[in-house]
Design a protein around this motif. Structure first.
Motif, short mmCIF file in Angstrom:
data_model
loop_
_atom_site.label_atom_id
_atom_site.label_comp_id
_atom_site.label_asym_id
_atom_site.label_seq_id
_atom_site.Cartn_x
_atom_site.Cartn_y
_atom_site.Cartn_z
N GLU A 88 0.75 -1.14 -0.01
CA GLU A 88 0.05 0.07 0.18
C GLU A 88 0.92 1.20 0.00
O GLU A 88 0.65 2.23 -0.15
CB GLU A 88 -0.96 -0.11 1.25
N LYS A 89 2.09 1.21 0.27
CA LYS A 89 3.08 2.23 0.20
C LYS A 89 3.42 2.48 -1.16
O LYS A 89 4.66 2.43 -1.39
CB LYS A 89 4.29 2.06 1.12
N VAL A 90 2.48 2.95 -2.16
CA VAL A 90 2.88 3.07 -3.47
C VAL A 90 3.64 4.15 -3.86
O VAL A 90 4.28 4.11 -4.88
CB VAL A 90 1.37 3.24 -4.09
N SER A 91 3.96 5.09 -3.06
CA SER A 91 4.83 6.19 -3.29
C SER A 91 6.36 5.77 -3.44
O SER A 91 6.95 6.77 -3.74
CB SER A 91 4.51 7.38 -2.27
N THR A 92 6.68 4.69 -2.91
CA THR A 92 7.79 4.09 -2.88
C THR A 92 8.54 3.78 -4.49
O THR A 92 9.51 3.68 -4.76
CB THR A 92 8.25 2.92 -2.25
N ILE A 93 7.47 3.85 -5.52
CA ILE A 93 7.81 3.23 -6.70
C ILE A 93 7.57 4.58 -7.59
O ILE A 93 6.49 5.57 -7.58
CB ILE A 93 6.66 2.29 -7.27
N SER A 94 8.45 5.09 -8.56
CA SER A 94 8.43 6.18 -9.42
C SER A 94 7.27 5.97 -10.47
O SER A 94 7.08 4.71 -10.66
CB SER A 94 9.82 6.46 -9.85
N ARG A 95 6.96 6.99 -10.96
CA ARG A 95 5.90 6.92 -12.22
C ARG A 95 6.91 6.01 -13.25
O ARG A 95 5.85 5.23 -13.89
CB ARG A 95 5.39 8.25 -12.42
N ALA A 96 7.95 6.29 -13.48
CA ALA A 96 8.59 5.67 -14.77
C ALA A 96 8.79 4.23 -14.48
O ALA A 96 8.50 3.23 -15.42
CB ALA A 96 9.89 6.41 -15.00
N ALA A 113 6.86 2.26 -12.38
CA ALA A 113 5.42 1.96 -12.49
C ALA A 113 5.08 1.64 -13.88
O ALA A 113 4.51 0.46 -14.17
CB ALA A 113 4.47 2.94 -11.73
N GLU A 114 5.25 2.53 -14.97
CA GLU A 114 4.97 2.22 -16.19
C GLU A 114 5.60 1.12 -16.85
O GLU A 114 5.07 0.37 -17.67
CB GLU A 114 5.15 3.51 -17.09
N LYS A 115 6.96 0.97 -16.49
CA LYS A 115 7.63 -0.18 -16.77
C LYS A 115 7.03 -1.51 -16.37
O LYS A 115 6.71 -2.46 -17.18
CB LYS A 115 9.01 -0.13 -16.60
N LEU A 116 6.63 -1.69 -15.18
CA LEU A 116 5.96 -2.57 -14.47
C LEU A 116 4.81 -3.02 -15.19
O LEU A 116 4.74 -4.18 -15.59
CB LEU A 116 6.03 -2.61 -13.07
N ALA A 173 -0.23 5.12 -12.29
CA ALA A 173 -0.59 6.14 -11.66
C ALA A 173 -0.86 5.61 -10.26
O ALA A 173 -0.44 6.41 -9.17
CB ALA A 173 -1.81 7.17 -12.15
N TRP A 174 -1.88 4.80 -9.83
CA TRP A 174 -2.11 4.07 -8.77
C TRP A 174 -0.87 3.34 -8.10
O TRP A 174 -0.56 3.67 -6.99
CB TRP A 174 -3.02 3.13 -8.89
N GLY A 206 -0.98 6.32 -5.88
CA GLY A 206 -2.20 5.85 -5.33
C GLY A 206 -3.16 6.70 -5.89
O GLY A 206 -4.10 6.81 -5.28
N VAL A 207 -2.97 7.27 -7.31
CA VAL A 207 -4.19 7.97 -7.81
C VAL A 207 -5.28 6.98 -8.16
O VAL A 207 -5.08 6.22 -8.88
CB VAL A 207 -3.66 8.83 -9.11
N LEU A 208 -6.66 7.45 -8.03
CA LEU A 208 -7.61 6.54 -8.46
C LEU A 208 -8.05 6.90 -9.78
O LEU A 208 -7.75 8.07 -10.22
CB LEU A 208 -8.82 6.55 -7.43
#
Length: 208
Positions: free
Chosen positions: A24-32, A34-37, A48-49, A53-55
């Motif tokens: 739930e600590k999603v802010s530990t991952i960068s947007r870049a 997150a997009e790769k994953l 974005a989520w 954590g953006v819904l």
């Protein structure tokens, strides 16, 4: 797997372990990252989520939220539509076949009308209104050429649905069905004919 993710994102294995241990600590991952994953592993969640954590949490699918409903309007008969200016103020909820929702604001006296027949059906055209389709009508609008309109024919006092066109400067009602008989495709507006509204939308009505 953690090693593969670390290599994909260019981070240390400890960072990946932290992602899994703190879902739930999603802010530990960068947007870049997150997009790769999301792209590499075809994840259902949105980048974005995952990063911020953006819904909404889940990535967009082939459906989305529809437009807001503007109100519910009476589904009436052709005879009622033909006399609508006289009926509107006295119309009661039980006088309609149904009350249906519309995403358009049809005005104080807006109504719905079901298509009768196939004179306005054109499967290969931009617009097509098959038998049974529900028309959303705003009677407060002033028709302009090429709009779809409801007109009361003086002879029958019933409403007819056609496209309003000008031919050599003269007003006609056009049936858009390409296979409609030539002698019935264009009806010239006659004295006594009255506008009953402009069709601003159409729908299938209530599906089973």
């Amino acid at each position: 797997m953690n090693t593969d993710i670390a290599r994909l994102c260019g981070v240390k294995g400890a960072s990946v372990t932290n992602w899994f241990n703190n879902p739930e600590k999603v802010s530990t991952i960068s947007r870049a990252n997150a997009e790769k994953l999301c792209a590499h592993y075809k994840l259902d969640v949105s980048p974005a989520w995952l990063a911020e954590g953006v819904l909404p949490k889940y990535a967009a699918s082939n459906v989305s939220l529809g437009p807001d409903q503007k109100g519910r309007y009476p589904l009436i008969s052709e005879v009622q539509a033909g006399m609508w200016t006289e009926l509107c103020d006295q119309f009661q909820p039980g006088d309609a076949e149904e009350w249906l929702p519309s995403t358009k604001n049809l005005g104080k006296c807006g109504y719905m009308l079901r298509v009768n027949g196939n004179s306005m059906e054109d499967p290969g055209g931009r617009f097509s209104f098959p038998d049974g389709m529900v028309l959303h009508v705003n009677p407060d609008l002033t028709p302009t050429p090429n709009q779809f309109v409801i007109v009361r024919r003086e002879a029958t006092q019933e409403a007819t649905f056609k496209r309003y066109v000008l031919l050599d400067g003269e007003p006609y009602l056009e049936a858009i069905n390409p296979n409609w008989p030539v002698d019935k495709k264009f009806l010239k507006l006659q004295p006594g004919d009255a506008w009953c509204g402009v069709v601003v939308d159409a729908s299938l009505g209530n599906l089973p």
